[in-house]
Design an enzyme around this catalytic site. Structure first.
Site, PDB file in Angstrom:
ATOM      1  N   LYS A  52      -5.464 -16.978  58.449  1.00 13.13           N
ATOM      2  CA  LYS A  52      -5.845 -17.612  59.715  1.00 13.13           C
ATOM      3  C   LYS A  52      -6.831 -18.757  59.446  1.00 13.13           C
ATOM      4  O   LYS A  52      -6.753 -19.812  60.066  1.00 13.13           O
ATOM      5  CB  LYS A  52      -6.443 -16.567  60.667  1.00 13.13           C
ATOM      6  CG  LYS A  52      -5.374 -15.636  61.211  1.00 13.13           C
ATOM      7  CD  LYS A  52      -5.900 -14.388  61.869  1.00 13.13           C
ATOM      8  CE  LYS A  52      -4.734 -13.426  62.165  1.00 13.13           C
ATOM      9  NZ  LYS A  52      -5.145 -12.119  62.651  1.00 13.13           N
ATOM     10  N   GLN A  96     -10.298  -8.836  64.016  1.00 13.74           N
ATOM     11  CA  GLN A  96      -9.172  -8.368  63.192  1.00 13.74           C
ATOM     12  C   GLN A  96      -9.035  -6.847  63.320  1.00 13.74           C
ATOM     13  O   GLN A  96      -9.984  -6.109  63.083  1.00 13.74           O
ATOM     14  CB  GLN A  96      -9.404  -8.782  61.726  1.00 13.74           C
ATOM     15  CG  GLN A  96      -8.241  -8.475  60.818  1.00 13.74           C
ATOM     16  CD  GLN A  96      -6.972  -9.251  61.181  1.00 13.74           C
ATOM     17  OE1 GLN A  96      -6.999 -10.439  61.458  1.00 13.74           O
ATOM     18  NE2 GLN A  96      -5.843  -8.558  61.198  1.00 13.74           N
ATOM     19  N   ASP A 119      -6.078 -13.883  71.117  1.00 12.68           N
ATOM     20  CA  ASP A 119      -5.058 -12.902  70.728  1.00 12.68           C
ATOM     21  C   ASP A 119      -4.293 -12.426  71.960  1.00 12.68           C
ATOM     22  O   ASP A 119      -3.238 -11.829  71.849  1.00 12.68           O
ATOM     23  CB  ASP A 119      -5.727 -11.681  70.070  1.00 12.68           C
ATOM     24  CG  ASP A 119      -5.531 -11.671  68.559  1.00 12.68           C
ATOM     25  OD1 ASP A 119      -4.606 -12.352  68.084  1.00 12.68           O
ATOM     26  OD2 ASP A 119      -6.304 -10.979  67.877  1.00 12.68           O
TER      27      ASP A 119
END
Ligand code: NDP
Length: 291
Positions: A52, A96, A119
Site C-alpha cells: 500500500k 490493517q 477501506d
C-alpha cells in the site's frame, strides 16, 4: 480457453489516471494523504502494508505507516485514530486487519471518521453502499466490479453467484452486484448443493479462502469467474480458490491469482483516498470561504 482478465494491467491504467488527477490537485496545494496503522508483527500484514505504501508513492500520495507493538491497548489505539481523524494532512485512515485478539476490531473500525474510512468498513459507509448512496466502495468488491465491467459483459439481469458472506468481501460484493441489477445468490458453508447453484452462474465470484475449492464441474460454460481467494497450495505457491487450469478450459473469462483481484484492491484503495482528499479539500474550502 477463457480470456484471462489481468488485474495487474487494469490496476496500472487506473493508477495512471489517479496519478494525473493527483498531479492536478497538488498544483492547487492538495496532496492526498493515507495513514496505515499496523499492530503487531504479522508477516502477511507487513507485506500488504508495504504494498500500500509503494502504491501511494507511485500515484504521488503522502503516506504514513504507524507501526504499533502487538500489546498495544485498545485505549492507545483509539487515541492514535482520534489524532489521525483530526489531522488535515491525512485524508484516509486504514487499520490493517486482522488485529491481535485482545483488540475489539468493530470498535476500532467504528472509531475511524466515516470521511476518512477509505477501506469502507465502518457501519456508516457500509449502510450507504446498502442504499446505493455512497462516497466510497469497499476496495476488494469495487475491484471485482471493475474487472467484471472490463469484459464488456452487462451485469443487469445476469445470474450472479457469490461464494462467501464476509462483511469485507462477500456481503458488499453481493450488494454491489444487486445495485447493478444482477440476480444475486450468496452461498456460504451451510449452502446445500453448492455446485448446482454455482453452475447456474453467468458471473461467479469466489471468496472462500480454500485452494482449488471451485472445480470445473461447478462452473457454467462461458461464465465470468472472479477469484478473490489468496491461499498457498501444497508447494507453498500463491493461488486462489479456483482450480485455474481446469476452470479456464470452461469459463469465458477468468482472473488469475496472483495478478487478478489483489492489484485491483490496492488500486481501489488509492481511488478512495483520492475521493476522500477531494471531499476534505472542498469541505475545508467551504469553511474558509475559498473557491
Ligand atoms: P472469510 O473467512 O471471512 O469468509 C469466507 C467465506 O467462505 C465465509 O462466508 C464461509 O462461510 C465461506 N465458506 C467457507 N467454507 C465454505 C464451503 N465449504 N462452502 C461454501 N462457502 C464456504 O474470508 P474473507 O471473505 O475475508 O476472504 C476470502 C478470501 O479472499 C481469503 O482467501 C482472503 O485471503 C481473500 N481476500 C483477498 C483479497 C484481495 O485483495 N485479493 C482481499 C480480501 C480477502 P460461513 O460464513 O458460513 O463460514
Amino acid at each position: 480457453m477463457a480470456n484471462i482478465i489481468s488485474g495487474t494491467e487494469l490496476a496500472s491504467v487506473i493508477k495512471k489516471d489517479i496519478k494525473q488527477e493527483t498531479d492536478r490537485l497538488s498544483k492547487c496545494g492538495v496532496t492526498p494523504g493515507l495513514a496505515v496503522i499496523i499492530v503487531g508483527d504479522d508477516p502477511a500484514s507487513k507485506i500488504y502494508v508495504n504494498n500500500k505504501k509503494k502504491a501511494c508513492e507511485a500515484v504521488g500520495f503522502y503516506s504514513e505507516e504507524i507501526a504499533l507493538p502487538a500489546d498495544t491497548t485498545q485505549k492507545d489505539l483509539l487515541a492514535v485514530i482520534d489524532k489521525l481523524n483530526k489531522r488535515f494532512d491525512i485524508d484516509g485512515i486504514l487499520v490493517q486487519l486482522p488485529l491481535p485478539s485482545h483488540l475489539n476490531e468493530k470498535a476500532v473500525i467504528g472509531a475511524i471518521s466515516p470521511k476518512k474510512d477509505v477501506d469502507c468498513f465502518s457501519p456508516f459507509n457500509v449502510g450507504r453502499v446498502m442504499i446505493g448512496d455512497y462516497r466510497f466502495l469497499p476496495c476488494t468488491p469495487a475491484g471485482v466490479m471493475e474487472l467484471i465491467k472490463s469484459t464488456g459483459i452487462e451485469i443487469s439481469g445476469k445470474n450472479c453467484v457469490v461464494i462467501g458472506r464476509s462483511n469485507i468481501v462477500g456481503k458488499p460484493m453481493a450488494m454491489m452486484l444487486l445495485n447493478e441489477s444482477g440476480t444475486v445468490t450468496i452461498c456460504h458453508s451451510k449452502t446445500e448443493n453448492l455446485a448446482q447453484v454455482t453452475s447456474q452462474a453467468d458471473i461467479l465470484v469466489c471468496a472462500v479462502g480454500k485452494a482449488n475449492f471451485v472445480t470445473a464441474d461447478m462452473v457454467k460454460e462461458g461464465a465470468v469467474v472472479i477469484d478473490v481467494g489468496i491461499n498457498r497450495n501444497e508447494d507453498g505457491k500463491l493461488c486462489g480458490d479456483v482450480d485455474f487450469e481446469a476452470v479456464a478450459e470452461k469459463a469465458g473469462y477468468i482472473t488469475p491469482v496472483p495478478g487478478g483481484v489483489g492489484p485491483m484492491t490496492i488500486a481501489m484503495l488509492m481511488k478512495n483516498t483520492l475521493t476522500a482528499a477531494k471531499l476534505n479539500a472542498s469541505a475545508a474550502m467551504k469553511k474558509t470561504g475559498k473557491k
